[in-house]
Design a protein around this motif. Structure first.
Motif, short mmCIF file in Angstrom:
data_model
loop_
_atom_site.label_atom_id
_atom_site.label_comp_id
_atom_site.label_asym_id
_atom_site.label_seq_id
_atom_site.Cartn_x
_atom_site.Cartn_y
_atom_site.Cartn_z
N ALA A 121 27.02 -12.71 45.07
CA ALA A 121 27.33 -13.87 45.92
C ALA A 121 28.76 -13.84 46.43
N ARG A 122 29.66 -13.33 45.60
CA ARG A 122 31.09 -13.30 45.98
C ARG A 122 31.68 -11.91 45.66
N PRO A 123 31.20 -10.87 46.37
CA PRO A 123 31.62 -9.50 46.06
C PRO A 123 33.12 -9.28 46.20
N GLU A 124 33.73 -10.03 47.09
CA GLU A 124 35.18 -9.85 47.33
C GLU A 124 36.02 -10.26 46.12
N GLN A 125 35.41 -10.94 45.15
CA GLN A 125 36.15 -11.34 43.96
C GLN A 125 36.09 -10.31 42.83
N CYS A 126 35.23 -9.29 42.98
CA CYS A 126 35.03 -8.33 41.89
C CYS A 126 36.28 -7.48 41.67
N SER A 127 36.72 -7.41 40.42
CA SER A 127 37.93 -6.64 40.08
C SER A 127 37.59 -5.30 39.45
N GLN A 128 36.27 -4.94 39.38
CA GLN A 128 35.83 -3.71 38.72
C GLN A 128 36.22 -3.70 37.24
N CYS A 129 36.15 -4.85 36.60
CA CYS A 129 36.55 -4.94 35.19
C CYS A 129 35.54 -4.25 34.27
N ASN A 159 20.42 -12.74 32.20
CA ASN A 159 21.57 -13.61 32.53
C ASN A 159 22.91 -13.16 31.94
N ILE A 160 22.92 -12.05 31.21
CA ILE A 160 24.16 -11.62 30.56
C ILE A 160 25.26 -11.35 31.59
N CYS A 161 24.92 -10.61 32.64
CA CYS A 161 25.96 -10.27 33.63
C CYS A 161 26.50 -11.52 34.31
N ILE A 162 25.63 -12.44 34.61
CA ILE A 162 26.05 -13.67 35.30
C ILE A 162 26.96 -14.50 34.39
N ALA A 163 26.58 -14.59 33.13
CA ALA A 163 27.36 -15.39 32.18
C ALA A 163 28.70 -14.74 31.82
N PHE A 164 28.73 -13.40 31.76
CA PHE A 164 29.95 -12.72 31.29
C PHE A 164 30.96 -12.43 32.39
N CYS A 165 30.55 -12.41 33.63
CA CYS A 165 31.50 -12.06 34.70
C CYS A 165 32.63 -13.09 34.73
N PRO A 166 33.86 -12.64 34.51
CA PRO A 166 34.98 -13.60 34.45
C PRO A 166 35.39 -14.12 35.82
N LEU A 167 34.89 -13.47 36.87
CA LEU A 167 35.34 -13.86 38.22
C LEU A 167 34.23 -14.49 39.06
N ASP A 168 33.13 -14.84 38.41
CA ASP A 168 32.06 -15.60 39.06
C ASP A 168 31.53 -14.89 40.31
N VAL A 169 31.29 -13.59 40.18
CA VAL A 169 30.84 -12.79 41.32
C VAL A 169 29.34 -13.02 41.60
N PHE A 170 28.56 -13.26 40.55
CA PHE A 170 27.11 -13.36 40.71
C PHE A 170 26.61 -14.80 40.79
N ASP A 171 25.50 -14.93 41.53
CA ASP A 171 24.66 -16.12 41.42
C ASP A 171 23.27 -15.62 41.05
N PRO A 172 22.47 -16.43 40.38
CA PRO A 172 21.10 -16.00 40.10
C PRO A 172 20.21 -16.23 41.32
N ASP A 173 19.26 -15.32 41.57
CA ASP A 173 18.28 -15.61 42.62
C ASP A 173 17.18 -16.47 42.01
N ARG A 174 16.10 -16.71 42.73
CA ARG A 174 15.10 -17.66 42.21
C ARG A 174 14.37 -17.12 40.98
N ASP A 175 14.46 -15.79 40.75
CA ASP A 175 13.86 -15.22 39.54
C ASP A 175 14.87 -15.11 38.40
N GLY A 176 16.11 -15.50 38.64
CA GLY A 176 17.14 -15.41 37.61
C GLY A 176 17.88 -14.08 37.61
N LYS A 177 17.59 -13.23 38.60
CA LYS A 177 18.28 -11.93 38.69
C LYS A 177 19.58 -12.10 39.49
N PRO A 178 20.58 -11.25 39.21
CA PRO A 178 21.88 -11.46 39.85
C PRO A 178 21.89 -11.03 41.32
#
Ligand code: SF4
Ligand code: SF4
Length: 91
Positions: free
Chosen positions: A66-74, A44-63
């Motif tokens: 969900a919103r790739p257009e928001q990724c800033s390549q930070c 869950n680190i990537c999901i929690a740390f992404c400042p632009l809310d790009v990820f959602d967890p799937d049913r296993d908790g993997k990223p």
């Protein structure tokens, strides 16, 4: 001295103006990231740390991207993933 300050300020402003626009932010081209989910342990680190809310967890908790257009390549997600799951298609 005063001249140096002015130079510094103007280069900062120039950087702001040159903000990169990636193709996925307009809904085209490669997705921003590759996720090699076989190596993911759903920590869950990537999901929690992404400042632009790009990820959602799937049913296993993997990223999922969900919103790739928001990724800033930070780079926060791929630098913090302990299992090297995430790589960028652009950096
Ligand atoms: S590179 Fe940054 S904005 Fe893009 S998904 Fe990773 S943490 Fe989020
Ligand atoms: S930080 Fe890496 S291992 Fe953890 S959930 Fe994200 S992709 Fe999976």
């Amino acid at each position: 001295m005063a001249e140096e300050k002015t130079k510094g300020q103007s280069s900062k402003e120039a950087t702001k103006e040159k903000k990169i626009k990636y193709p996925y932010q307009e809904g085209k081209g490669l997705p921003p990231l590759n996720l090699y989910l076989h190596w993911c342990k759903a920590c869950n680190i990537c999901i929690a740390f992404c400042p632009l809310d790009v990820f959602d967890p799937d049913r296993d908790g993997k990223p999922i991207l969900a919103r790739p257009e928001q990724c800033s390549q930070c780079a926060i997600c791929w630098l913090h993933c302990p299992d090297f799951v995430i790589t960028s298609n652009y950096k």
